[in-house]
Write an enzyme that holds these catalytic residues in place. Structure first.
Site, mmCIF file in Angstrom:
data_model
loop_
_atom_site.group_PDB
_atom_site.id
_atom_site.type_symbol
_atom_site.label_atom_id
_atom_site.label_comp_id
_atom_site.label_asym_id
_atom_site.label_seq_id
_atom_site.Cartn_x
_atom_site.Cartn_y
_atom_site.Cartn_z
ATOM 1 N N GLY A 357 41.061 -36.569 -14.257
ATOM 2 C CA GLY A 357 40.826 -36.423 -12.833
ATOM 3 C C GLY A 357 42.105 -36.501 -12.035
ATOM 4 O O GLY A 357 43.167 -36.850 -12.565
ATOM 5 N N VAL A 361 41.807 -41.663 -8.270
ATOM 6 C CA VAL A 361 40.341 -41.737 -8.308
ATOM 7 C C VAL A 361 39.857 -42.910 -9.149
ATOM 8 O O VAL A 361 38.643 -43.116 -9.274
ATOM 9 C CB VAL A 361 39.739 -40.418 -8.841
ATOM 10 N N THR A 364 42.624 -45.600 -14.258
ATOM 11 C CA THR A 364 43.172 -46.800 -14.898
ATOM 12 C C THR A 364 42.269 -48.004 -14.669
ATOM 13 O O THR A 364 42.033 -48.804 -15.582
ATOM 14 C CB THR A 364 44.580 -47.095 -14.350
ATOM 15 N N SER A 680 41.137 -18.285 -10.005
ATOM 16 C CA SER A 680 40.069 -18.470 -9.020
ATOM 17 C C SER A 680 40.148 -17.529 -7.834
ATOM 18 O O SER A 680 39.196 -17.437 -7.057
ATOM 19 C CB SER A 680 40.084 -19.916 -8.506
ATOM 20 N N LYS A 723 36.269 -27.805 -5.110
ATOM 21 C CA LYS A 723 36.417 -26.648 -4.228
ATOM 22 C C LYS A 723 35.380 -26.658 -3.112
ATOM 23 O O LYS A 723 35.690 -26.375 -1.948
ATOM 24 C CB LYS A 723 36.308 -25.365 -5.045
#
Length: 774
Positions: A357, A361, A364, A680, A723
């Protein structure tokens, strides 16, 4: 017959400390006392003749007249050099003896009236007696010179050529290292033969003293040689005891006891036994001794049999994960499943977790929570920037400064055979001529192999099968496929605004308040302040920047409180700028007006999702096709694929057949300094080019993502959640997504999809009606 005594003469006097100048001798002196410098200057101003005598007490800084010896030497200043620190360095030559009769003045310098002291030749002495005395003096000084070994051959030759007893006595005394008192007695003696006799006696005393010193030195050296001999004998005894297995060495005995208590595997015990034998044969001063001890201690400190008992309570594990982290429901569910399988499965080769990720976020911290839930020791190994295979496998003992690799070092740190080891930033490893550390990790993370992991330094098989390895990475792009194959990927996506709010309230704010010594009642945050801090002062997938903003608010409040400005404060969205300054990011809730040739795309980065404006301009020309904006090779290929699709459908779009020959097309993506790549943006570039070529505007409230083929088919993409979240934050109302990604839409939280119209598309024929302005 005695010479007549001379009339008194007046001269400046310079007192000496611990030094006696004899007639017919040269001496170098440094004059620093103001009174002495004044006297010397007075002498230099006249005829450079000065009277030198020694003071009785060398510790006296400013001696009085009665503290000076009456007999001194009249001297000629041959050289004088004034130093920067005020001292004067002079070279003086002794002319004759003198006796002070009267001290004329003491300030600003000594001025004395003196009479010359003349030698009294001994007329009763026989020539043979004089020659014998001269020879005794020469022999005594030759012995002295031989013992001292600091006189040149010319000096000795000049001395031997002197046959005047008085002059010879003065020369010998000036060269010998007599005490000041003895030199003064020689200076005061006027009988030349008696003075030479005293000089010879003093030389004999000096020679005897020097011989005694030499004897003592030889005796000490002999003792040292004896000690060295004893050292070698002890080393031989040590070697004999080693052969008889009767060593009494403390370190070796201690190591042997530790080996017995450690209950090592057979291979390790045999290896250490051989190392102990080598250690016993080594000299204690040998560098190899320290290396051998380091190796033995390293092996003994490894947790061969020490293990902690796992806490198999899954309910407790789930509770700990919920306490430490808000949201991440799919992640927590997958971790609980993983732990459940590890408890029930007999095989130990379960996949290694890889928390994937964007930064911030909680990858760890999730690993820490798992270790706490299981009750295992936690060890973090940072792999960021590691380029040497030896960092993983260790260095061989033959190298200077060798040490075990990070895996074995982590096991020593843990002290147990079943810790949780976090391999942090696994995607940041590099490789060079020293090897590929990612390849070295393959054995570590493979359950079929890591039960017999062999470190180059330890040179023993070590069982890593009970270790729970967890990796973290921001992206898989830089990781070898073989390594990815050994990992169980668990994705941690971008946090929503609601999740960031809850994390800030339940974790970040209490943590920072405690860190800055602030009570909850002293500093409060409204919901609007937290939301505004996240929206207008951060642009991230995680909450690391948000925590920094909260810490900044706490610092400023602590400063205000220390200055007495306030004792309590409530931070709101209206006074937030007082703490954080001008907004860094402005909201884009209202999309702009429809424009020709500008289409909004969606991109995924290592820091989360983002929107991407693609601009296309068409100009009459020669068919030049230009791409700018720091685009990668994949995006350039997507642009060329879009052109091929448009050329194949020019009639449908009512575009001039030879547009690719007489029209220049320029595709640009702003933020040119930021590299951009990926599949994309294929349909986005195609839509923007069709808009520019047909003159139809693109709906500014629409964003899209998807790859395009040369036949117009829309292919799936990754990072859909990030997105769509970026589209929502940018005020987009409709998002076009590949039909093959439709299954992922159901897994996206409702809070993200709320207010958005998600339209699955299979082909560009589905895209254009939704995107182009009617």
């Amino acid at each position: 017959m005695a010479n007549k005594r001379s009339k008194p003469t007046t001269l400046p006097l310079v007192p000496l400390r611990g030094a006696i100048l004899f007639p017919n001798a040269l001496m170098s002196l440094e004059i620093g006392r103001p009174q002495s410098v004044e006297g010397l200057e007075a002498a230099l101003d006249k005829d450079s003749i000065v009277f030198l005598t020694s003071q009785r007490n060398i510790t006296t800084e400013e001696p009085l007249a009665e503290e000076l010896y009456e007999v001194g030497t009249v001297a000629k200043v041959r050289q004088a050099m004034r130093m920067p620190d005020g001292m004067v360095r002079i070279v003086v030559e002794g002319l004759r003896r003198g006796r002070i009769k009267t001290v004329v003045q003491q300030h600003p310098f000594f001025l004395v009236r003196f009479v010359n002291v003349l030698n009294k030749p001994n007329t009763d002495a026989k020539t043979d007696d004089v020659q014998a005395l001269l020879r005794s003096a020469w022999e005594a000084f030759e012995m002295y010179a031989d013992l001292q070994q600091r006189f040149s051959h010319e000096t000795l030759l000049n001395i031997k050529q002197c046959d005047d007893p008085g002059i010879l006595s003065d020369i010998l005394a000036s060269h010998a290292n007599f005490k000041t008192e003895n030199n003064q007695l020689l200076l005061e003696e006027t009988d030349t033969l008696l003075r030479l006799e005293k000089t010879v006696a003093l030389l004999d005393e000096e020679n005897a003293m020097i011989k005694l010193q030499r004897k003592i030195i030889d005796r000490v050296r002999l003792g040292m040689d004896k000690n060295q001999r004893e050292y070698f004998l002890r080393e031989q005894i040590k070697a004999i005891n080693t052969e008889l297995n009767e060593s009494d060495e403390n370190d070796v005995s201690s190591y042997r006891e530790q080996i017995v208590k450690a209950n090592l595997p057979a291979e390790a015990a045999e290896k250490l036994a051989r190392e102990l034998k080598r250690l016993e044969r080594m000299s204690s001063s040998s560098p190899e001794t320290a290396l051998a001890k380091d190796y033995i201690e390293c092996v003994l400190q490894l947790p061969w049999n020490e293990k902690t008992e796992d806490n198999n309570d899954l309910i407790n594990a789930e509770k700990i994960l919920n306490e430490d982290h808000y949201g991440l429901e799919k992640v927590k569910e997958r971790i609980i499943e993983f732990l459940a399988v590890r408890q029930t499965a007999k095989r130990k080769d379960a996949p290694v977790l890889c928390l994937l990720g964007p930064p911030g976020v909680g990858k760890t911290s999730v690993a820490k929570s798992v270790a706490r839930a299981l009750g295992r020791k936690y060890v973090r190994i940072s792999l960021g920037g590691v380029r040497d295979e030896a960092d993983i496998r260790g260095h061989r003992k033959t190298y200077i400064g060798s040490m075990p690799g990070r895996i074995i070092a982590g096991m020593r740190q843990a002290g147990t055979a079943n810790p949780l080891i976090l391999l942090d930033e696994a995607d940041k490893m590099g490789h060079d001529h020293r090897g590929n550390p990612a390849a070295a990790l393959l054995e570590v993370l493979d359950g079929e192999q890591n039960h017999a992991f062999r470190d180059h330094y330890v040179e023993l098989y070590f069982d890593l099968s009970d270790v729970m390895f967890v990796c973290t990475a921001n992206t898989l792009d830089n990781m070898p496929p073989a390594l990815i194959d050994r990992l169980e990927i668990i994705e941690l996506g971008t946090y929503t605004a609601v999740e960031k709010y809850e994390i800030a309230v339940n974790h970040l704010i209490p943590k920072q308040l405690d860190k800055h010594g602030v009570k909850k009642t002293q500093l409060k945050f409204t919901g609007g302040a937290i939301d505004a801090a996240a929206r207008f002062y951060t642009r991230e997938a995680g909450v690391r920047q948000l925590e920094r903003q909260i810490a900044k608010i706490c610092r400023k409040f602590v400063t205000m409180r220390a200055k007495g400005i306030c004792k309590t404060y409530t931070v709101t969205e209206y006074n937030l700028a007082k703490f954080l300054g001008v907004k860094k990011y402005k909201p884009n809730d209202k999309p702009g007006e429809p424009q020709v040739g500008i289409c909004r795309g969606l991109a995924w980065t290592a820091a989360g999702g983002d929107t991407l404006s693609i601009e296309v301009n068409t100009m009459p020309g020669t068919g030049k096709f230009e791409l700018t904006g720091s685009l990668g090779s994949v995006m350039k290929e997507s642009a060329h694929a879009a052109v091929s699709y448009i050329r194949s459908r020019y009639e449908t779009f009512k575009i001039h057949k030879n547009f690719y020959k007489d029209t220049d097309i320029h595709i640009h993506i702003p933020d040119g300094a930021v590299p951009k790549d990926g599949p994309s943006a294929g349909i986005t570039m195609a839509t923007a080019m069709i808009s520019a070529l047909t003159g139809r505007a693109v709906d500014a409230s629409v964003a899209m993502t998807g790859e395009i083929t040369i036949r117009g088919k829309v292919l799936p993409v990754g990072g859909l959640k990030e997105k769509i979240l970026a589209a929502k934050q940018a005020g987009i109302q409709k998002v076009l997504v590949p039909f093959e990604n439709e299954g992922e839409i159901g897994e996206i939280p409702a809070v993200i999809k709320d207010g958005l119209k998600l339209v699955p598309v299979r082909h560009m024929d589905d895209v254009l009606p939704e995107a182009l302005w009617k």
